[in-house]
Scaffold this motif. Structure first.
Motif, PDB file in Angstrom:
ATOM      1  N   CYS A   1       0.835  -1.213   0.000  1.00  0.00           N
ATOM      2  CA  CYS A   1       0.000   0.000   0.000  1.00  0.00           C
ATOM      3  C   CYS A   1       0.866   1.259   0.000  1.00  0.00           C
ATOM      4  N   ASP A   2       1.954   1.229   0.763  1.00  0.00           N
ATOM      5  CA  ASP A   2       2.866   2.382   0.782  1.00  0.00           C
ATOM      6  C   ASP A   2       3.472   2.614  -0.602  1.00  0.00           C
ATOM      7  N   THR A   3       3.866   1.527  -1.262  1.00  0.00           N
ATOM      8  CA  THR A   3       4.459   1.634  -2.603  1.00  0.00           C
ATOM      9  C   THR A   3       3.461   2.207  -3.602  1.00  0.00           C
ATOM     10  N   LYS A   4       2.186   1.792  -3.452  1.00  0.00           N
ATOM     11  CA  LYS A   4       1.137   2.267  -4.353  1.00  0.00           C
ATOM     12  C   LYS A   4       0.628   3.650  -3.973  1.00  0.00           C
ATOM     13  N   GLY A   5       1.029   4.113  -2.792  1.00  0.00           N
ATOM     14  CA  GLY A   5       0.554   5.406  -2.319  1.00  0.00           C
ATOM     15  C   GLY A   5      -0.916   5.412  -1.964  1.00  0.00           C
ATOM     16  N   ILE A   6      -1.392   4.282  -1.462  1.00  0.00           N
ATOM     17  CA  ILE A   6      -2.810   4.175  -1.082  1.00  0.00           C
ATOM     18  C   ILE A   6      -2.929   3.869   0.406  1.00  0.00           C
ATOM     19  N   LYS A   7      -4.110   4.076   0.940  1.00  0.00           N
ATOM     20  CA  LYS A   7      -4.376   3.790   2.346  1.00  0.00           C
ATOM     21  C   LYS A   7      -4.244   2.283   2.597  1.00  0.00           C
ATOM     22  N   LYS A   8      -3.681   1.941   3.726  1.00  0.00           N
ATOM     23  CA  LYS A   8      -3.534   0.527   4.065  1.00  0.00           C
ATOM     24  C   LYS A   8      -4.901  -0.146   4.069  1.00  0.00           C
ATOM     25  N   ASP A   9      -4.986  -1.257   3.371  1.00  0.00           N
ATOM     26  CA  ASP A   9      -6.250  -1.980   3.267  1.00  0.00           C
ATOM     27  C   ASP A   9      -5.983  -3.471   3.507  1.00  0.00           C
ATOM     28  N   TYR A  10      -6.314  -3.919   4.702  1.00  0.00           N
ATOM     29  CA  TYR A  10      -6.021  -5.309   5.060  1.00  0.00           C
ATOM     30  C   TYR A  10      -7.058  -6.283   4.516  1.00  0.00           C
ATOM     31  N   ASN A  11      -8.044  -5.738   3.782  1.00  0.00           N
ATOM     32  CA  ASN A  11      -8.911  -6.613   2.990  1.00  0.00           C
ATOM     33  C   ASN A  11      -8.137  -7.270   1.847  1.00  0.00           C
ATOM     34  N   LEU A  12      -6.949  -6.748   1.554  1.00  0.00           N
ATOM     35  CA  LEU A  12      -6.135  -7.298   0.468  1.00  0.00           C
ATOM     36  C   LEU A  12      -5.648  -8.712   0.757  1.00  0.00           C
ATOM     37  N   ILE A  13      -5.874  -9.189   1.962  1.00  0.00           N
ATOM     38  CA  ILE A  13      -5.516 -10.576   2.279  1.00  0.00           C
ATOM     39  C   ILE A  13      -6.289 -11.555   1.396  1.00  0.00           C
ATOM     40  N   ILE A  14      -7.426 -11.112   0.843  1.00  0.00           N
ATOM     41  CA  ILE A  14      -8.211 -11.976  -0.046  1.00  0.00           C
ATOM     42  C   ILE A  14      -8.074 -11.563  -1.505  1.00  0.00           C
ATOM     43  N   ASP A  15      -7.072 -10.752  -1.813  1.00  0.00           N
ATOM     44  CA  ASP A  15      -6.735 -10.423  -3.198  1.00  0.00           C
ATOM     45  C   ASP A  15      -5.831 -11.545  -3.711  1.00  0.00           C
ATOM     46  N   SER A  16      -6.259 -12.234  -4.748  1.00  0.00           N
ATOM     47  CA  SER A  16      -5.520 -13.402  -5.231  1.00  0.00           C
ATOM     48  C   SER A  16      -4.103 -13.078  -5.678  1.00  0.00           C
ATOM     49  N   SER A  17      -3.848 -11.808  -6.026  1.00  0.00           N
ATOM     50  CA  SER A  17      -2.503 -11.429  -6.474  1.00  0.00           C
ATOM     51  C   SER A  17      -1.571 -11.111  -5.315  1.00  0.00           C
TER      52      SER A  17
END
Length: 291
Positions: free
Chosen positions: A220-236
């Protein structure tokens, strides 16, 4: 429910848990096993144990944790930790030996072990679980390390009655939920699917959850976006370092999240998500004759 219907649940929900089709052929998602476990959990004797456990839970703060109110999640993890249907825990029901005492660890740790709660009395867990046991009037015993199998020295299980193992499972999930709330900002605001995967990953090892927390934060820091721990279910989303094979653990946690979805739909176990005190007062009289 039939095998086809369970396969339908899997096909409908697997993307929601960050899984690919190639991830579905695994014992965690074995349809036949799920059906047999559901048949056992839905049977009269286990439902009686569920009523007994539910009454005990109302006396504690365990149900204040949302993951502990997620029947599908609790029972998916409990099902895994108690092993196959021919194992001691399930045989005890068939033999009506629910007051017999066993150890909460696996059999690889102690000869009387019948579950995977090896560290129930370890560190910060001890106070949490023993406080819950006391409030629920459940007796427990410390297991002397001299009883452990060779090479097992750090485990800290408890010795409890068979009928209280289900309660201990809820307590373990509640403790995991407590720690996740401390570790992850706004954990309770995450999606149901994400919370299930985080809980399963934490249960596999708190270090795995902490590692993925760092991976997501860095992403998220690299992308410059707010931390989103829902990304645990992002397949990538995965660890580039694959620390201690964490990516495999993450895939299994996602499978366990999907198994929670299955169990949620096939088990006849429910909480009414209303004021717990009102619910307790409503049902307590019906539990007077249980054990």
């Amino acid at each position: 429910m039939t095998e086809n219907e369970i396969n339908g649940i899997i096909q409908n929900f697997y993307p929601s848990y960050g899984l690919a089709k190639k991830d579905l052929k695994n014992q965690v998602l074995n349809v036949n096993t799920a059906l047999k476990k559901a048949e056992f959990f839905n049977a009269k004797e286990f439902q009686k144990n569920w009523d007994y456990t539910r009454l005990a839970l109302f006396k504690t703060e365990i149900l204040g944790y949302s993951n502990a109110r997620d029947i599908g999640l609790v029972m998916a993890i409990f099902s895994r930790e108690t092993g196959p249907l021919n194992y001691r825990y399930y045989k005890s029901f068939k033999k009506n030996q629910l007051d017999k005492k066993y150890v909460t660890s696996g059999a690889d740790v102690h000869k009387d072990g019948i579950a995977g709660f090896d560290f129930m009395l370890s560190g910060g867990q001890k106070r949490f679980h023993t406080t819950s046991f006391k409030k629920a009037n459940i007796t427990w015993e410390k297991v002397d390390a001299s009883e452990f199998r060779n090479g097992k020295t750090v485990q800290r299980p408890a010795r409890i009655k068979v009928k209280d193992f289900l309660f201990s499972g809820f307590s373990m999930i509640a403790f995991s939920n407590k720690r996740l709330k401390e570790e992850i900002d706004d954990f309770e605001s995450l999606s149901k699917e994400a919370k299930r995967v985080w809980a399963a990953l934490f249960f596999a090892g708190s270090g795995y959850a902490r590692h993925m927390k760092k991976v997501i934060a860095k992403h998220c820091d690299t992308k410059g976006i707010k931390k989103d721990y829902n990304l645990i279910i992002d397949s990538s989303m995965k660890s580039t370092s694959n620390w201690k094979n964490v990516n495999s653990r993450l895939t299994n946690a996602r499978r366990m999240g999907l198994k929670s979805e299955i169990f949620d739909q096939i088990l006849e176990m429910e909480f009414l998500d209303i004021d717990m005190e009102s619910l307790f007062n409503k049902v307590k009289d019906s539990f007077k004759n249980l054990w």
